[in-house]
Design a protein around this motif. Structure first.
Motif, mmCIF file in Angstrom:
data_model
loop_
_atom_site.group_PDB
_atom_site.id
_atom_site.type_symbol
_atom_site.label_atom_id
_atom_site.label_comp_id
_atom_site.label_asym_id
_atom_site.label_seq_id
_atom_site.Cartn_x
_atom_site.Cartn_y
_atom_site.Cartn_z
ATOM 1 N N LEU A 123 0.831 -1.200 0.000
ATOM 2 C CA LEU A 123 0.000 0.000 0.000
ATOM 3 C C LEU A 123 0.869 1.255 0.000
ATOM 4 O O LEU A 123 0.612 2.205 -0.750
ATOM 5 C CB LEU A 123 -0.925 -0.011 1.213
ATOM 6 N N ILE A 124 1.896 1.278 0.825
ATOM 7 C CA ILE A 124 2.804 2.422 0.864
ATOM 8 C C ILE A 124 3.413 2.680 -0.508
ATOM 9 O O ILE A 124 3.584 3.833 -0.924
ATOM 10 C CB ILE A 124 3.910 2.188 1.917
ATOM 11 N N SER A 160 -4.760 -0.459 5.103
ATOM 12 C CA SER A 160 -4.221 -1.807 5.313
ATOM 13 C C SER A 160 -5.247 -2.702 5.987
ATOM 14 O O SER A 160 -5.279 -3.913 5.746
ATOM 15 C CB SER A 160 -2.951 -1.738 6.158
ATOM 16 N N THR A 161 -6.089 -2.122 6.831
ATOM 17 C CA THR A 161 -7.138 -2.900 7.477
ATOM 18 C C THR A 161 -8.117 -3.433 6.445
ATOM 19 O O THR A 161 -8.533 -4.604 6.496
ATOM 20 C CB THR A 161 -7.873 -2.034 8.519
ATOM 21 N N ASP A 207 9.135 2.623 11.571
ATOM 22 C CA ASP A 207 8.641 2.688 10.207
ATOM 23 C C ASP A 207 7.356 3.505 10.088
ATOM 24 O O ASP A 207 6.901 3.784 8.971
ATOM 25 C CB ASP A 207 8.397 1.277 9.673
ATOM 26 N N SER A 208 6.769 3.896 11.223
ATOM 27 C CA SER A 208 5.560 4.718 11.214
ATOM 28 C C SER A 208 5.877 6.204 11.344
ATOM 29 O O SER A 208 4.967 7.043 11.297
ATOM 30 C CB SER A 208 4.633 4.305 12.368
ATOM 31 N N VAL A 223 -0.210 6.906 5.897
ATOM 32 C CA VAL A 223 -1.268 7.039 6.911
ATOM 33 C C VAL A 223 -2.300 5.930 6.746
ATOM 34 O O VAL A 223 -2.745 5.319 7.727
ATOM 35 C CB VAL A 223 -1.930 8.431 6.828
ATOM 36 N N ARG A 224 -2.684 5.643 5.502
ATOM 37 C CA ARG A 224 -3.663 4.575 5.273
ATOM 38 C C ARG A 224 -3.082 3.201 5.581
ATOM 39 O O ARG A 224 -3.787 2.288 6.010
ATOM 40 C CB ARG A 224 -4.185 4.639 3.841
ATOM 41 N N ALA A 225 -1.766 3.039 5.366
ATOM 42 C CA ALA A 225 -1.121 1.770 5.707
ATOM 43 C C ALA A 225 -1.079 1.558 7.212
ATOM 44 O O ALA A 225 -1.148 0.423 7.692
ATOM 45 C CB ALA A 225 0.291 1.721 5.127
#
Length: 320
Positions: A123-124, A160-161, A207-208, A223-225
């Motif tokens: 996703l990233i 990611s969810t 990594d965040s 952010v979405r990941a």
């Protein structure tokens, strides 16, 4: 067929349930002990508990290969081993023990994204699809010949969810269908093109961390990941950590210094982003919802009462 299951967390739990519901006989389950790792505490449905409820013997191992486990595997006499989300290397004396070998189920479209956290990394990186691969295990991690592969598209606002739930639905069916192909006597599997292989490490809190030199499009995907229940992407404001719960790419183009708390846009607050933001050619990141270290979640427009100052990657850096 007689099946031994090596599995862990919700992926292993879902795969084991599919095996229990199938025509195959699960004769042994091997799983890891519970972990304190932030990412391994999230999707943590217990393989051991499920196996126990169905009177399947269970062994718990951090790593396989000890004499007791080898003896138990030989006594179980499996036709095949199924491995799902097993976190350590399985040695040849185990994966080659059954007459049909070992079928590993991995949540990426191999040969890309072998290793750990493939959905988050994909996703990233802006991949258009993700999926699941069932392949025969060999000496190299996630490198064996492909039996089956199934993909799902990545939606424009997927987290990611979302991708976890989409791909989780594939695990049971691809395992059972893969075993059917193996049982039929098929061996004409697809060899992986190793020139296209990529291998990723486990994600950690580091990594965040948001780097405001990244383009806004990349930060939006980060952010979405890192969507709930994953550890959120975070930055620092006036020395305090601030988690970004919801964000998007700005409509306007904004120039200046990366990390600048610039202007309200719609229902959010624009942060200047990108290594060459000074040129003013690119979009910023609109923060919509943030969460403080004490757990308070609120709209970014409520948190940032005034514009100006900076968000930084570390607490010691200057910020207004």
């Amino acid at each position: 067929m007689r099946v031994v299951m090596f599995g862990y967390q919700t992926w292993g739990h879902r795969t084991l349930q599919a095996l229990l519901d199938s025509e195959h006989e699960v004769v042994l389950a091997v799983t890891h002990p519970p972990s304190d790792h932030a990412y391994e505490k999230i999707w943590n449905d217990s393989v051991a508990d499920l196996a126990g409820r169905h009177d399947v013997p269970v062994l718990i191992r951090s790593r396989p290969g000890d004499d007791e486990l080898l003896a138990a595997l030989k006594d179980a006499g499996p036709d095949v081993i199924v491995a799902t989300n097993w976190r350590t290397w399985i040695p040849p004396e185990i994966f080659a023990l059954p007459r049909h070998g070992t079928l590993n189920v991995h949540d990426s479209l191999l040969p890309a994204y072998a290793g750990f956290a493939p959905l988050l990394w994909a996703l990233i990186n802006g991949e258009e699809e993700v999926g699941v691969t069932a392949h025969m295990m060999d000496d190299d991690l996630d490198a064996g010949d492909i039996v089956l592969q199934r993909a799902v598209p990545v939606g424009p606002r997927d987290t990611s969810t979302d991708l976890f739930h989409k791909t989780l639905e594939l695990f049971g069916p691809i395992t059972v269908d893969g075993l059917a192909l193996i049982a039929s006597g098929r061996t004409d599997w697809v060899r992986q093109d190793r020139s296209k292989a990529s291998f990723f490490h486990k994600r950690s809190i580091e990594d965040s961390r948001i780097d405001w030199a990244w383009p806004a499009e990349d930060l939006d995907r980060l952010v979405r990941a890192q969507s709930d229940p994953y550890p959120n992407a975070f930055t620092f404001h006036r020395g305090n950590r601030l988690r970004v719960v919801e964000a998007s790419v700005s409509e306007g183009r904004y120039g200046g210094t990366p990390g600048r708390i610039f202007i309200r846009e719609g229902d959010g607050v624009v942060i200047v982003a990108g290594a060459d933001a000074r040129r003013g050619h690119h979009h910023g990141l609109v923060l919509r919802r943030v969460r403080t270290d004490d757990g308070d979640e609120l709209p970014a427009t409520d948190y940032f009462r005034t514009m100006g100052g900076y968000l930084t990657s570390h607490p010691g850096k200057a910020g207004g």
